[in-house]
Motif scaffolding. Structure first.
Motif, short mmCIF file in Angstrom:
data_model
loop_
_atom_site.label_atom_id
_atom_site.label_comp_id
_atom_site.label_asym_id
_atom_site.label_seq_id
_atom_site.Cartn_x
_atom_site.Cartn_y
_atom_site.Cartn_z
N GLY A 174 2.31 6.03 -23.64
CA GLY A 174 1.48 6.36 -22.49
C GLY A 174 0.96 7.78 -22.55
N CYS A 175 1.71 8.69 -23.09
CA CYS A 175 1.31 10.09 -23.14
C CYS A 175 0.35 10.39 -24.28
CB CYS A 175 2.53 10.99 -23.28
SG CYS A 175 3.57 10.99 -21.82
N THR A 176 0.34 9.57 -25.31
CA THR A 176 -0.48 9.88 -26.47
C THR A 176 -1.80 9.11 -26.48
OG1 THR A 176 0.64 8.21 -27.80
CG2 THR A 176 1.50 10.46 -27.90
N LYS A 177 -2.06 8.30 -25.49
CA LYS A 177 -3.29 7.54 -25.47
C LYS A 177 -4.47 8.47 -25.23
CE LYS A 177 -5.66 3.69 -23.44
NZ LYS A 177 -5.89 2.93 -22.26
N GLU A 178 -5.45 8.39 -26.13
CA GLU A 178 -6.64 9.23 -26.00
C GLU A 178 -7.60 8.57 -25.02
OE1 GLU A 178 -10.12 11.22 -28.68
OE2 GLU A 178 -8.38 10.37 -29.65
N VAL A 179 -8.17 9.37 -24.15
CA VAL A 179 -9.11 8.87 -23.17
C VAL A 179 -10.52 9.01 -23.73
CG1 VAL A 179 -9.95 9.09 -20.80
CG2 VAL A 179 -7.56 9.55 -21.31
N LYS A 180 -11.28 7.91 -23.73
CA LYS A 180 -12.64 7.91 -24.24
C LYS A 180 -13.57 7.36 -23.18
CE LYS A 180 -11.29 6.80 -28.99
NZ LYS A 180 -11.54 5.88 -30.10
N TYR A 181 -14.84 7.65 -23.35
CA TYR A 181 -15.88 7.00 -22.56
C TYR A 181 -16.63 6.03 -23.47
CZ TYR A 181 -15.94 10.23 -18.52
OH TYR A 181 -15.63 10.94 -17.40
N LYS A 230 -20.25 3.95 -23.90
CA LYS A 230 -21.62 4.31 -23.54
C LYS A 230 -21.89 3.93 -22.08
CE LYS A 230 -26.42 3.20 -24.65
NZ LYS A 230 -27.30 2.40 -25.49
N GLU A 231 -21.42 2.79 -21.68
CA GLU A 231 -21.64 2.31 -20.31
C GLU A 231 -20.94 3.19 -19.28
OE1 GLU A 231 -20.69 0.34 -22.91
OE2 GLU A 231 -22.63 -0.65 -23.20
N GLN A 232 -19.71 3.59 -19.58
CA GLN A 232 -18.96 4.45 -18.65
C GLN A 232 -19.64 5.81 -18.49
OE1 GLN A 232 -15.25 4.13 -20.81
NE2 GLN A 232 -14.29 3.06 -19.09
N LEU A 233 -20.09 6.39 -19.60
CA LEU A 233 -20.77 7.67 -19.53
C LEU A 233 -22.08 7.53 -18.75
CD1 LEU A 233 -20.60 10.64 -20.44
CD2 LEU A 233 -22.03 10.00 -22.37
N TYR A 234 -22.81 6.46 -19.02
CA TYR A 234 -24.06 6.21 -18.31
C TYR A 234 -23.83 6.09 -16.81
CZ TYR A 234 -28.07 3.71 -16.43
OH TYR A 234 -29.13 3.33 -15.66
N LEU A 269 -15.75 8.83 -32.62
CA LEU A 269 -14.53 8.02 -32.56
C LEU A 269 -13.44 8.70 -31.74
CD1 LEU A 269 -14.40 6.78 -36.26
CD2 LEU A 269 -14.97 5.42 -34.23
N THR A 270 -13.35 10.03 -31.86
CA THR A 270 -12.29 10.77 -31.16
C THR A 270 -12.85 12.00 -30.46
OG1 THR A 270 -11.74 12.26 -32.98
CG2 THR A 270 -10.62 10.09 -32.95
N TYR A 296 -22.22 20.96 -25.94
CA TYR A 296 -21.18 20.62 -24.98
C TYR A 296 -20.51 19.33 -25.43
CZ TYR A 296 -23.02 24.01 -21.63
OH TYR A 296 -23.41 25.16 -21.00
N TYR A 297 -19.32 19.08 -24.91
CA TYR A 297 -18.66 17.80 -25.18
C TYR A 297 -17.98 17.33 -23.90
CZ TYR A 297 -14.01 19.83 -25.08
OH TYR A 297 -12.85 20.43 -24.67
N VAL A 298 -17.83 16.03 -23.82
CA VAL A 298 -17.05 15.41 -22.76
C VAL A 298 -16.34 14.22 -23.40
CG1 VAL A 298 -19.04 14.05 -21.91
CG2 VAL A 298 -17.03 14.39 -20.44
N ARG A 299 -15.02 14.30 -23.40
CA ARG A 299 -14.18 13.31 -24.08
C ARG A 299 -14.66 13.10 -25.51
NH1 ARG A 299 -12.41 9.06 -19.34
NH2 ARG A 299 -11.71 10.67 -17.89
N ASN A 300 -15.08 11.91 -25.88
CA ASN A 300 -15.48 11.62 -27.26
C ASN A 300 -17.00 11.71 -27.46
OD1 ASN A 300 -15.35 9.22 -25.56
ND2 ASN A 300 -16.03 8.09 -27.36
#
Length: 122
Positions: free
Chosen positions: A15-22, A24-28, A78-79, A93-97
């Motif tokens: 649970g602690c090592t799961k990487e959070v990604k967006y 395309k739909e979530q970012l949109y 990917l990451t 700039y970056y936001v998540r992946n």
């Protein structure tokens, strides 16, 4: 009882090592909720589009995005580490992946990505 302890520890680390990604739909959806003028611009030809070869390893796809009649590039990686690396290279700039390119130096876009998407400069 010992098995439950190991299961708990395993779940804690997973649970602690799961990487959070967006996606395309979530970012949109996040961006569109902040400004419904946002749209993805389709290239006229395949050569006109955003190409992963222009960015670093881990690039999944690139998109031209328009908000407030201003264009910028959103590149999915990917990451998050790969997005941060690419953002450093292009001073973006970056936001998540995601890398957000062609934003720096344009106050309207900088304010939008920082306030609406919580984007950061590495």
């Amino acid at each position: 009882m010992n098995g439950i302890f190991y299961l708990f520890i395993t779940l804690l680390f997973v649970g602690c090592t799961k990487e959070v990604k967006y996606t395309k739909e979530q970012l949109y959806l996040k961006a569109w909720a902040a400004d419904n003028s946002l749209t993805f611009i389709l290239p006229k030809t395949m050569e006109d589009g955003v190409h992963c070869t222009d960015y670093s390893e881990g690039c999944v796809a690139g998109h031209t995005v328009q908000v407030k009649k201003l264009n910028f590039i959103a590149v999915e990686f990917l990451t998050e580490d790969q997005a941060i690396y690419a953002a450093k290279k292009v001073r973006g700039y970056y936001v998540r992946n995601w890398l957000l390119d062609d934003v720096a130096g344009e106050p309207v876009l900088e304010r939008f990505v920082v306030e609406s998407l919580e984007a950061k400069k590495p």
